[in-house]
Scaffold this motif. Structure first.
Motif, PDB file in Angstrom:
ATOM      1  N   THR A 198       0.841  -1.182   0.000  1.00 36.37           N
ATOM      2  CA  THR A 198       0.000   0.000   0.000  1.00 36.37           C
ATOM      3  C   THR A 198       0.885   1.243   0.000  1.00 36.37           C
ATOM      4  O   THR A 198       2.055   1.168  -0.344  1.00 36.37           O
ATOM      5  N   THR A 199       0.332   2.384   0.362  1.00 32.34           N
ATOM      6  CA  THR A 199       1.064   3.636   0.383  1.00 32.34           C
ATOM      7  C   THR A 199       1.063   4.216   1.785  1.00 32.34           C
ATOM      8  O   THR A 199       0.225   3.856   2.626  1.00 32.34           O
ATOM      9  N   VAL A 200       1.997   5.118   2.022  1.00 35.57           N
ATOM     10  CA  VAL A 200       2.032   5.812   3.307  1.00 35.57           C
ATOM     11  C   VAL A 200       0.737   6.584   3.513  1.00 35.57           C
ATOM     12  O   VAL A 200       0.202   6.651   4.625  1.00 35.57           O
ATOM     13  N   ALA A 201       0.205   7.161   2.446  1.00 41.24           N
ATOM     14  CA  ALA A 201      -1.040   7.919   2.561  1.00 41.24           C
ATOM     15  C   ALA A 201      -2.164   7.050   3.097  1.00 41.24           C
ATOM     16  O   ALA A 201      -2.948   7.474   3.951  1.00 41.24           O
ATOM     17  N   GLU A 202      -2.241   5.787   2.619  1.00 41.54           N
ATOM     18  CA  GLU A 202      -3.297   4.901   3.120  1.00 41.54           C
ATOM     19  C   GLU A 202      -3.048   4.524   4.566  1.00 41.54           C
ATOM     20  O   GLU A 202      -3.977   4.430   5.368  1.00 41.54           O
ATOM     21  N   LEU A 203      -1.781   4.299   4.922  1.00 39.06           N
ATOM     22  CA  LEU A 203      -1.461   3.986   6.315  1.00 39.06           C
ATOM     23  C   LEU A 203      -1.919   5.099   7.242  1.00 39.06           C
ATOM     24  O   LEU A 203      -2.361   4.852   8.368  1.00 39.06           O
ATOM     25  N   LEU A 204      -1.838   6.341   6.767  1.00 37.91           N
ATOM     26  CA  LEU A 204      -2.215   7.489   7.587  1.00 37.91           C
ATOM     27  C   LEU A 204      -3.698   7.830   7.452  1.00 37.91           C
ATOM     28  O   LEU A 204      -4.157   8.819   8.004  1.00 37.91           O
ATOM     29  N   GLY A 205      -4.432   7.033   6.697  1.00 39.49           N
ATOM     30  CA  GLY A 205      -5.867   7.227   6.613  1.00 39.49           C
ATOM     31  C   GLY A 205      -6.321   8.267   5.626  1.00 39.49           C
ATOM     32  O   GLY A 205      -7.483   8.686   5.652  1.00 39.49           O
ATOM     33  N   GLU A 206      -5.430   8.694   4.718  1.00 44.03           N
ATOM     34  CA  GLU A 206      -5.835   9.667   3.721  1.00 44.03           C
ATOM     35  C   GLU A 206      -6.725   9.000   2.668  1.00 44.03           C
ATOM     36  O   GLU A 206      -6.509   7.851   2.292  1.00 44.03           O
ATOM     37  N   THR A 207      -7.724   9.694   2.207  1.00 46.81           N
ATOM     38  CA  THR A 207      -8.628   9.171   1.191  1.00 46.81           C
ATOM     39  C   THR A 207      -7.992   9.336  -0.180  1.00 46.81           C
ATOM     40  O   THR A 207      -7.678  10.450  -0.599  1.00 46.81           O
ATOM     41  N   PRO A 208      -7.763   8.220  -0.900  1.00 44.93           N
ATOM     42  CA  PRO A 208      -7.130   8.345  -2.218  1.00 44.93           C
ATOM     43  C   PRO A 208      -8.067   9.005  -3.211  1.00 44.93           C
ATOM     44  O   PRO A 208      -9.289   8.879  -3.109  1.00 44.93           O
ATOM     45  N   PRO A 209      -7.528   9.738  -4.184  1.00 44.97           N
ATOM     46  CA  PRO A 209      -8.377  10.353  -5.203  1.00 44.97           C
ATOM     47  C   PRO A 209      -9.039   9.280  -6.057  1.00 44.97           C
ATOM     48  O   PRO A 209      -8.537   8.171  -6.205  1.00 44.97           O
ATOM     49  N   GLU A 210     -10.189   9.619  -6.612  1.00 43.90           N
ATOM     50  CA  GLU A 210     -10.900   8.673  -7.471  1.00 43.90           C
ATOM     51  C   GLU A 210     -10.080   8.415  -8.731  1.00 43.90           C
ATOM     52  O   GLU A 210      -9.578   9.333  -9.369  1.00 43.90           O
ATOM     53  N   ARG A 211      -9.919   7.150  -9.068  1.00 39.46           N
ATOM     54  CA  ARG A 211      -9.109   6.776 -10.216  1.00 39.46           C
ATOM     55  C   ARG A 211     -10.006   6.392 -11.386  1.00 39.46           C
ATOM     56  O   ARG A 211     -11.053   5.785 -11.210  1.00 39.46           O
ATOM     57  N   GLU A 212      -9.546   6.730 -12.571  1.00 40.95           N
ATOM     58  CA  GLU A 212     -10.269   6.339 -13.785  1.00 40.95           C
ATOM     59  C   GLU A 212      -9.984   4.862 -14.052  1.00 40.95           C
ATOM     60  O   GLU A 212      -8.818   4.465 -14.206  1.00 40.95           O
ATOM     61  N   PRO A 213     -11.001   3.994 -14.087  1.00 40.23           N
ATOM     62  CA  PRO A 213     -10.746   2.563 -14.227  1.00 40.23           C
ATOM     63  C   PRO A 213     -10.380   2.123 -15.644  1.00 40.23           C
ATOM     64  O   PRO A 213      -9.843   1.030 -15.830  1.00 40.23           O
ATOM     65  N   VAL A 214     -10.669   2.940 -16.643  1.00 40.95           N
ATOM     66  CA  VAL A 214     -10.436   2.547 -18.030  1.00 40.95           C
ATOM     67  C   VAL A 214      -9.235   3.306 -18.586  1.00 40.95           C
ATOM     68  O   VAL A 214      -9.147   4.531 -18.457  1.00 40.95           O
ATOM     69  N   ILE A 215      -8.301   2.588 -19.176  1.00 43.81           N
ATOM     70  CA  ILE A 215      -7.140   3.190 -19.839  1.00 43.81           C
ATOM     71  C   ILE A 215      -7.343   3.019 -21.340  1.00 43.81           C
ATOM     72  O   ILE A 215      -7.330   1.886 -21.861  1.00 43.81           O
ATOM     73  N   ARG A 216      -7.541   4.115 -22.040  1.00 36.60           N
ATOM     74  CA  ARG A 216      -7.830   4.057 -23.472  1.00 36.60           C
ATOM     75  C   ARG A 216      -6.560   3.812 -24.287  1.00 36.60           C
ATOM     76  O   ARG A 216      -5.471   4.275 -23.922  1.00 36.60           O
ATOM     77  N   ALA A 217      -6.717   3.107 -25.391  1.00 36.08           N
ATOM     78  CA  ALA A 217      -5.593   2.855 -26.287  1.00 36.08           C
ATOM     79  C   ALA A 217      -5.014   4.173 -26.774  1.00 36.08           C
ATOM     80  O   ALA A 217      -5.753   5.070 -27.176  1.00 36.08           O
ATOM     81  N   GLY A 218      -3.709   4.293 -26.711  1.00 42.33           N
ATOM     82  CA  GLY A 218      -3.038   5.489 -27.191  1.00 42.33           C
ATOM     83  C   GLY A 218      -3.088   6.664 -26.247  1.00 42.33           C
ATOM     84  O   GLY A 218      -2.604   7.746 -26.590  1.00 42.33           O
ATOM     85  N   SER A 219      -3.651   6.479 -25.042  1.00 42.16           N
ATOM     86  CA  SER A 219      -3.759   7.608 -24.117  1.00 42.16           C
ATOM     87  C   SER A 219      -2.452   7.884 -23.383  1.00 42.16           C
ATOM     88  O   SER A 219      -2.289   8.946 -22.787  1.00 42.16           O
TER      89      SER A 219
END
Length: 216
Positions: free
Chosen positions: A89-110
């Protein structure tokens, strides 16, 4: 796996890199540390690790880790980095920080591919995840003698060409449609077997499978 620009390996670094660059000031760290004890204990149990195994992987003594988990001692930033790597995991998660929303789809050529030491890496997954997904283009004769050893697991699937995978003393010839899944603490090498090169899907995780011996 080989190093990308910035000195990190595509198979071994995204989590440690994400942890080390987390924008945490010393004052913010000090304010958040009192809440980290129960989170450390929860993450260790969620990963199915004993206190002794987790401490060994993080380079701590079991007694020291126990004091961190009960709040009797506050972890330093290097300790948090080591524990974040251990728990995937990350230090941010260990400290309870809320991760930013991630885009689940990676488009071809992006995303632009990255080249390093003759190989070409196409990012196929999102940043800051517990695993890194890549599409590799491996030319003939590139990095075939480079032995890699690092924590985690690797999985690959051959799309085109042939690959020679050396695991310890074992050599495996892989053809299109073949795959391999192994713990990356085993010394390993990867090379294209034909002059046309090879292409493969590749996934790396920082966590090891539970049936291997704990490592330092």
């Amino acid at each position: 796996m080989p190093r990308l620009p910035g000195g990190r390996r595509p198979g071994a670094s995204p989590l440690s890199h994400a942890s080390s660059v987390s924008p945490l000031s010393p004052s913010a760290l000090g304010e958040a540390v009192p809440d980290v004890a129960p989170r450390l204990r929860e993450l260790r149990r969620r990963r199915g690790l004993t206190l002794e195994n987790a401490a060994q992987r993080a380079g701590l003594s079991p007694a020291h880790l126990s004091r961190l988990e009960t709040g009797r001692r506050q972890p330093s930033l290097p300790m948090l980095l080591a524990l974040a790597r251990t728990y995937g995991t990350t230090v941010a998660e260990l400290l309870g920080e809320t991760p930013p929303e991630r885009e689940p789809v990676i488009r071809a050529g992006s995303r632009e591919p990255t080249g390093a030491d003759g190989w070409t890496y196409h990012q196929a997954g999102g940043p800051g995840r517990a695993m890194q997904a890549l599409r590799l283009e491996i030319p003939y004769g590139a990095q075939g003698d480079l032995v890699r050893v690092h924590p985690g697991e690797e999985w690959l699937y051959v799309l085109r060409g042939g690959l020679r995978l050396t695991l310890g003393e074992s050599v495996h010839e892989l053809a299109p449609g073949d795959s391999a899944h192994y713990d990356s603490l085993t010394p390993h090498r990867l090379a294209a077997t034909g002059r046309e090169g090879a292409e493969a899907l590749f996934v790396h995780t920082l966590l090891q499978s539970p049936d291997v011996h704990p490592h330092i």
